[in-house]
Design a protein around this motif. Structure first.
Motif, PDB file in Angstrom:
ATOM      1  N   LYS A 107      56.226  53.478  39.199  1.00 41.37           N
ATOM      2  CA  LYS A 107      57.185  52.496  39.334  1.00 41.37           C
ATOM      3  C   LYS A 107      56.647  51.120  38.829  1.00 41.37           C
ATOM      4  O   LYS A 107      57.564  50.271  38.145  1.00 41.37           O
ATOM      5  CB  LYS A 107      57.671  52.517  40.926  1.00 41.37           C
ATOM      6  N   ALA A 108      55.454  50.989  39.255  1.00 40.56           N
ATOM      7  CA  ALA A 108      54.929  49.832  38.767  1.00 40.56           C
ATOM      8  C   ALA A 108      54.930  49.613  37.131  1.00 40.56           C
ATOM      9  O   ALA A 108      55.252  48.447  36.394  1.00 40.56           O
ATOM     10  CB  ALA A 108      53.511  49.236  39.381  1.00 40.56           C
ATOM     11  N   LEU A 109      54.425  50.415  36.494  1.00 40.90           N
ATOM     12  CA  LEU A 109      54.513  50.631  34.811  1.00 40.90           C
ATOM     13  C   LEU A 109      55.722  50.535  34.545  1.00 40.90           C
ATOM     14  O   LEU A 109      55.895  49.653  33.443  1.00 40.90           O
ATOM     15  CB  LEU A 109      53.620  52.082  34.652  1.00 40.90           C
ATOM     16  N   GLU A 110      56.906  51.062  35.028  1.00 39.21           N
ATOM     17  CA  GLU A 110      58.358  50.855  34.702  1.00 39.21           C
ATOM     18  C   GLU A 110      58.589  49.498  34.793  1.00 39.21           C
ATOM     19  O   GLU A 110      59.237  48.758  33.981  1.00 39.21           O
ATOM     20  CB  GLU A 110      58.903  51.558  35.612  1.00 39.21           C
ATOM     21  N   ALA A 111      58.033  48.863  35.842  1.00 40.32           N
ATOM     22  CA  ALA A 111      58.671  47.412  36.110  1.00 40.32           C
ATOM     23  C   ALA A 111      58.061  46.451  34.963  1.00 40.32           C
ATOM     24  O   ALA A 111      58.537  45.234  34.796  1.00 40.32           O
ATOM     25  CB  ALA A 111      58.094  46.918  37.454  1.00 40.32           C
ATOM     26  N   THR A 112      56.852  46.792  34.473  1.00 43.33           N
ATOM     27  CA  THR A 112      56.292  45.945  33.384  1.00 43.33           C
ATOM     28  C   THR A 112      57.333  45.804  32.223  1.00 43.33           C
ATOM     29  O   THR A 112      57.413  44.657  31.601  1.00 43.33           O
ATOM     30  CB  THR A 112      54.975  46.581  32.707  1.00 43.33           C
ATOM     31  N   LYS A 113      58.442  46.672  32.275  1.00 41.64           N
ATOM     32  CA  LYS A 113      59.270  46.564  30.757  1.00 41.64           C
ATOM     33  C   LYS A 113      60.186  45.312  31.042  1.00 41.64           C
ATOM     34  O   LYS A 113      60.726  44.767  30.075  1.00 41.64           O
ATOM     35  CB  LYS A 113      59.838  48.075  30.747  1.00 41.64           C
ATOM     36  N   THR A 114      60.413  45.009  32.446  1.00 42.23           N
ATOM     37  CA  THR A 114      61.438  43.975  32.776  1.00 42.23           C
ATOM     38  C   THR A 114      60.791  42.798  33.131  1.00 42.23           C
ATOM     39  O   THR A 114      61.427  41.802  33.189  1.00 42.23           O
ATOM     40  CB  THR A 114      62.442  44.392  33.536  1.00 42.23           C
ATOM     41  N   ALA A 115      59.388  42.735  33.370  1.00 42.46           N
ATOM     42  CA  ALA A 115      58.700  41.745  34.062  1.00 42.46           C
ATOM     43  C   ALA A 115      58.705  40.760  32.899  1.00 42.46           C
ATOM     44  O   ALA A 115      58.062  40.678  32.021  1.00 42.46           O
ATOM     45  CB  ALA A 115      57.346  42.050  34.407  1.00 42.46           C
ATOM     46  N   LYS A 116      59.021  39.366  33.153  1.00 47.60           N
ATOM     47  CA  LYS A 116      59.074  38.344  32.195  1.00 47.60           C
ATOM     48  C   LYS A 116      57.931  37.395  32.339  1.00 47.60           C
ATOM     49  O   LYS A 116      57.811  36.256  31.831  1.00 47.60           O
ATOM     50  CB  LYS A 116      60.439  37.494  32.194  1.00 47.60           C
ATOM     51  N   SER A 117      57.112  37.544  33.304  1.00 47.32           N
ATOM     52  CA  SER A 117      55.876  36.793  33.778  1.00 47.32           C
ATOM     53  C   SER A 117      55.151  36.734  32.335  1.00 47.32           C
ATOM     54  O   SER A 117      54.945  37.636  31.811  1.00 47.32           O
ATOM     55  CB  SER A 117      55.028  37.177  34.977  1.00 47.32           C
ATOM     56  N   VAL A 118      54.727  35.652  32.097  1.00 51.24           N
ATOM     57  CA  VAL A 118      53.955  35.493  30.708  1.00 51.24           C
ATOM     58  C   VAL A 118      52.509  35.862  31.211  1.00 51.24           C
ATOM     59  O   VAL A 118      51.767  35.684  32.146  1.00 51.24           O
ATOM     60  CB  VAL A 118      53.751  33.727  30.274  1.00 51.24           C
ATOM     61  N   ARG A 119      52.017  36.921  30.019  1.00 51.53           N
ATOM     62  CA  ARG A 119      50.524  37.246  30.376  1.00 51.53           C
ATOM     63  C   ARG A 119      50.110  37.905  28.961  1.00 51.53           C
ATOM     64  O   ARG A 119      50.772  38.491  28.138  1.00 51.53           O
ATOM     65  CB  ARG A 119      50.696  38.406  31.322  1.00 51.53           C
ATOM     66  N   VAL A 120      48.843  37.691  28.832  1.00 47.43           N
ATOM     67  CA  VAL A 120      48.218  38.345  27.768  1.00 47.43           C
ATOM     68  C   VAL A 120      46.902  38.707  28.236  1.00 47.43           C
ATOM     69  O   VAL A 120      46.785  39.852  28.278  1.00 47.43           O
ATOM     70  CB  VAL A 120      48.011  37.116  26.395  1.00 47.43           C
ATOM     71  N   PHE A 121      46.103  37.958  28.586  1.00 48.83           N
ATOM     72  CA  PHE A 121      44.588  38.628  28.995  1.00 48.83           C
ATOM     73  C   PHE A 121      44.995  39.649  29.950  1.00 48.83           C
ATOM     74  O   PHE A 121      44.225  40.747  30.096  1.00 48.83           O
ATOM     75  CB  PHE A 121      43.907  37.532  29.553  1.00 48.83           C
TER      76      PHE A 121
END
Lengths: 401, 401, 401, 401
Positions: free
Chosen positions: C217-231
């Motif tokens: 479910k958390a992995l699924e959430a990454t698709k819509t999560a708009k928080s900026v992140r790279v590292f």
């Protein structure tokens, strides 16, 4: 910080102490332990079993004595011989000389057979002595398998043949310090009665364990051997072997774990592959020496050593300068010429946990140093000669295929 | 035992992580400690002072962040810039590409100046852009000092001259990952605003500390920078600097002691001597490549890198095979060609705590591998060319004279 | 030498970083390696498999990020949520406070549920909020499993029950920094969506790996999560997982080998035995505190922590003096009281690779310190109480029976 | 993994080998080196100077022999005496017994003065023998300073007084294996002719160096000593001392660096503070034993040892069970009762690099074990008694004040 710091790795090419592999350094990186707990005897038991494999013996009895090669020598002699016993001993270089010195100081009657340094043991003389010794006054033959000072390997199979030919019962005591675990050494097949090495040589450990392996005949000899001994007395070990506690006095916990790791690495590589690798390193070194136009201190191919090469320098060069310069400019440690060959040879040790590219780095360094000291070497020539051979002969690393 | 065991040392010639010197491995061989005791802040204080020296800055403020180079990049950008800010960034290889990718994902307006891989940053285009940017829409120039993928060193002094010439206030952010502590890097003199490196590069430590150094101007920029940041926020560090406890979260005790030892070694050798040594290693490598008849991926001498050399292979050879073979047969670790130059180049990293004989061993290995894969190299040729140069240029080791 | 040298072992009883077992120190005692060789991916693969076991998950996806717990927090939040998202977060001590601070700075809409320090998360309030949230505006529940500052363990099973009861789809994000691998933690059973810990806690390694485990479910959430992140972007890892090379940037070679060794030790002991051991250590510590006539900062038994005990001191004593004195006189490292409980509590960390006699040495030390600072403790009383319990409950060491 | 793994630290309280401090483990964590380079002689020179300080001698000549205590004994005897020489030797426990056994096997005429185990050397008998020996047939007095098997410390000052009183020229040979560097030992003041210790005792190193220190008179005696010796011959060392290369055969590089670090720690703490610390640890242990209602094997206070305490158990308990149980349940290593006191005593070694909280952890463990084996100990009682003393007597750690 370090008083003699230099950047990068030290290139360690003395014929002992040699490079310790990282897994062995790791295994020794530990606190002390109670050597009377069940853990140490359990490990010791596996070590005593496994260490026999590097001597290629199934019938020998090993002793792992907290000492150096010099102590291992003393142990071999005092446990099997009595003061006044006649022994035939071959003087072919500094280490055989030191052993003979010890034999004399231990009050044996040493019959020294000397060769020119750079030659092997004179086995013709041995044959004569054995032939003449009808009454078996010779109690032991003492011979170094590999003379570390000159890079000469003696033919032990021939020594055994001679003893057998003459039906001579003398014990065969062999210094295998710079051979065992690097050169082909066959304790059982060659009927060696006492063989010994030091942990800091081909086993690639720190100094601190003299490993001595005794045949049944050698153990029998202890019963009549009158040489005084306590610290080196095998019987003290045998008593504790029977008890299953193994140690008459405190061993180095770190070296036991180190030896376990060292043997594991050797068996993982395969002892015969280890020997083959040393053969490659020896051959490559000799090809480089030849390409440089220099002579090997060892006079005939039959004696060439695969663990150390003593290189003769021209008379106008002091070989000590080469060794000094190696250390001072290139962070390279080479072996000095000792005693009779001081100033005349420098030595490249190529034994222990070492690979081909390490050796080539060393050879490239030697070339620069030769130039530094005024020898007209063609830079790259030795590396080229060595590489041409190695590129055809290095196997793939089995674990990485 | 080790699943990929091979006898002897691994010859580590990737451009990071690099060889760790023994004294540093020793310094890190320790248990954890309470980082809130007086000991850790006391050591941290000396590290923050001393780490500035490798950036050649007296006015910068260093941050030692528990992260990698990628994290250090993110720290440089997010602390000084706001989403939407225009930045000029040079794409000259895989690492500048990855940084640009990060810049874009962090929502900056990235004005990419691309060069052919093997060329340096196109500073003529920079000049044009600066000249045109009368209203100072460019907020930062992002440039790698040394592109690790191609072995290209950019001229930072020129970048500074251009900025000064046009009186442009843009921040100058520099990735010094494969340069700082190996190449001549002058933060203050070149007016670099943020410079960064990683512990596993020329500092010769394990991965784990991203060291970022900020100018006063960069610190000022944090006040208006709207990029969201917490873990990478310099202000959290500054708060703890004031408190004298230094750490907003738990540092690696081992890496702090390691960094202390690494800096001590660098200062003992002398930073300028370290840089000089890298210059020798770079030059020697390039001479070998030339002797092999191969081309440097780097197209002009002005961009030659003294920390990594990317070697172009003929079209009939897959450079990945060279890297595989190096590992599988010679226990040699070389760098792969990445992305656009995959299969076309292999890389020799010659940075960090490394000496000349180590490099010559590597070069001898590369020669054999080239032969293995069908390139008609003359064995010994590269070593000869490199040695000829080195034999004239290696200094005596100061501590051993 | 060491600027703060003291004879004997340092007694490390802060709740992180904790004692590293000798086999793990040994495993990390090594040079760098090429992380792109086959060896590192092969090891990484086993680590990713095995690390799931300490989270008790079979369906989660782990990420081993070169960062600290703070970075792991940031990774959990930014990969699953978007700025402005409403999250319910429990403030019960310094570490939950710091996480909330991070949540706010990352621009989430944080609905803080505060408890008195020494109490657990107020789950009644959670129930109310869930009941009221018919439109599912709450995107995530953020909770520390074990608050390291106060020694309070929250009941995660109840949190899951409430979410299920109300059929609420909010993500459940759990800080398991001072719990995972020490307390009973059941990611799958409790439906935890993101769980995280740091290598320097119960895993008993140096600081440097933030281990984050994400549910499907958390992995699924990454698709819509708009928080900026790279590292911290999990997708960069997932990309390299697919390639089989695993690492988007350079990992710490030493920590990977260390983690391998740490997991091997944990599995050798048995994870449930590890948890049982922590239960013994926690119970023993609390019995000592009681015997000393002091209060646990944790107000109810249901919240008692088996990894850290915060001990309240009488008002006339400054708990910081206890910590200082421990270090200055007894080479004992205790945890300070932080923020609201500064000066009021000192903390005994009893997590990680630790045994009962080590704890009893610590408790004996605390008794002397209490006397030093004027508290009328009966020397031996705490040790006696702890020993009475331990002597009945310590099992035989399985490998030594 | 480890066949006998147990979580947490091993609590090592055998009277040797003892705990190695972390800085010493670090110093030894290294590859081999050429022992003929300038670095090793330079370090050896400082070691030979500094090692004299732990013997409190300025006129003695030290030898650092690659051997154990047993070898050091042999070195002391064979370098100074001739077969048939009469020596007076005190039998008070297992280690004096073993030394006497060695003396006999080395063919000396040993005049054994036996005491009940638990008593010190009978110096009244010595007085009688010296008085009677007008013709000076006694060539040497051999005495252990501290009998490790029973925890008895002999009064060497009295021995010297007797020798002086009778104007007797006998050599005074002292086994200081479990005393030197822990108990007050004064070679020059007490006119000791040969004193010796082993690296694995109070120096807190691995086993491997037997350190022997000879007075001028002892060196003089070597000229007439007819005992056969080679490996242990001091003259071989003296020859290399003159050459400035120091080593007649290969030393352990690791132990030399370890000894350097160990001495540095001892001098940093201050030798007298080290002795004082041992006094505290010894006193604390004895107070605990008393509190448990058990007897010290040592019968009078004048003989109490500050390095090892042998504890008598009631007849219905087998002390070996205590030692086994300590290891099997508590990861605690205690010393067995040996020979005459086997089954009757267990030993707590409290020497070397050890602090008070470590000891208290051990004592807490012993209490639980006593209960395990059916002895009606009051848990906490020993710790309480020891703590009451220690809390009044432990100094602040100088580097941390």
């Amino acid at each position: 910080m370090d008083n003699f710091y230099a950047p990068g790795k030290n290139h360690l090419f003395v014929p002992g102490p040699v490079n310790i592999p990282e897994p062995v350094i790791r295994a020794m990186n530990r606190n002390n332990e109670d050597y009377r707990s069940p853990a140490i005897p359990a490990m010791t038991k596996t070590l005593l079993e496994d260490v026999k494999k590097i001597f290629k013996t199934t019938t020998g009895t090993p002793f792992m004595i907290p000492t150096t090669g010099t102590g291992a020598w003393e142990s071999a002699l005092t446990n099997t011989l009595s003061p006044g016993d006649r022994i035939v001993s071959f003087l072919i270089g500094q280490f055989s000389l030191l052993w003979i010195d010890q034999q004399q100081r231990l009050k044996f009657n040493v019959d020294v057979v000397e060769s020119e340094w750079g030659q092997g043991a004179n086995l013709d003389v041995l044959a004569e002595k054995l032939a003449a010794d009808r009454t078996h006054t010779i109690k032991a033959i003492c011979i170094v398998h590999n003379e570390t000072a000159t890079g000469v390997t003696n033919n032990l199979a021939t020594v055994r043949k001679l003893l057998d030919h003459y039906g001579h019962p003398a014990l065969l005591l062999v210094d295998g310090v710079s051979s065992i675990c690097a050169l082909d050494f066959r304790m059982d097949e060659w009927g060696v009665d006492v063989a010994l090495t030091g942990s800091q040589k081909a086993l690639s450990l720190p100094t601190g364990i003299g490993i001595v392996c005794a045949s049944q005949k050698a153990l029998e000899a202890t019963k009549t051997a009158k040489s005084v001994r306590v610290f080196f007395d095998w019987n003290d070990y045998l008593k504790f072997y029977k008890l299953g506690t193994f140690w008459p006095y405190t061993p180095s916990i770190q070296l036991l774990y180190g030896l376990r790791a060292a043997l594991d690495l050797i068996f993982e590589e395969g002892l015969d592959n280890v020997i083959e690798r040393h053969s490659r390193l020896g051959k490559a070194t000799r090809l480089a020496v030849e390409a440089w136009g220099l002579k090997n201190c060892t006079q005939k191919e039959e004696w060439f050593s695969d663990t150390v090469t003593a290189v003769l320098v021209p008379p106008y060069i002091d070989s000590s300068e080469i060794v000094k310069r190696a250390w001072k400019r290139y962070n390279l440690s080479l072996g000095l010429g000792l005693n009779k060959v001081a100033g005349k040879v420098f030595r490249i040790g190529h034994l222990g946990n070492l690979n081909e590219l390490q050796l080539l780095g060393c050879l490239a360094g030697v070339e620069m140093i030769l130039k530094d000291v005024g020898y007209p070497v063609k830079l790259g020539s030795g590396v080229a000669a060595a590489s041409a051979y190695l590129q055809n002969n290095i196997p793939m690393i089995p674990s990485r295929i």
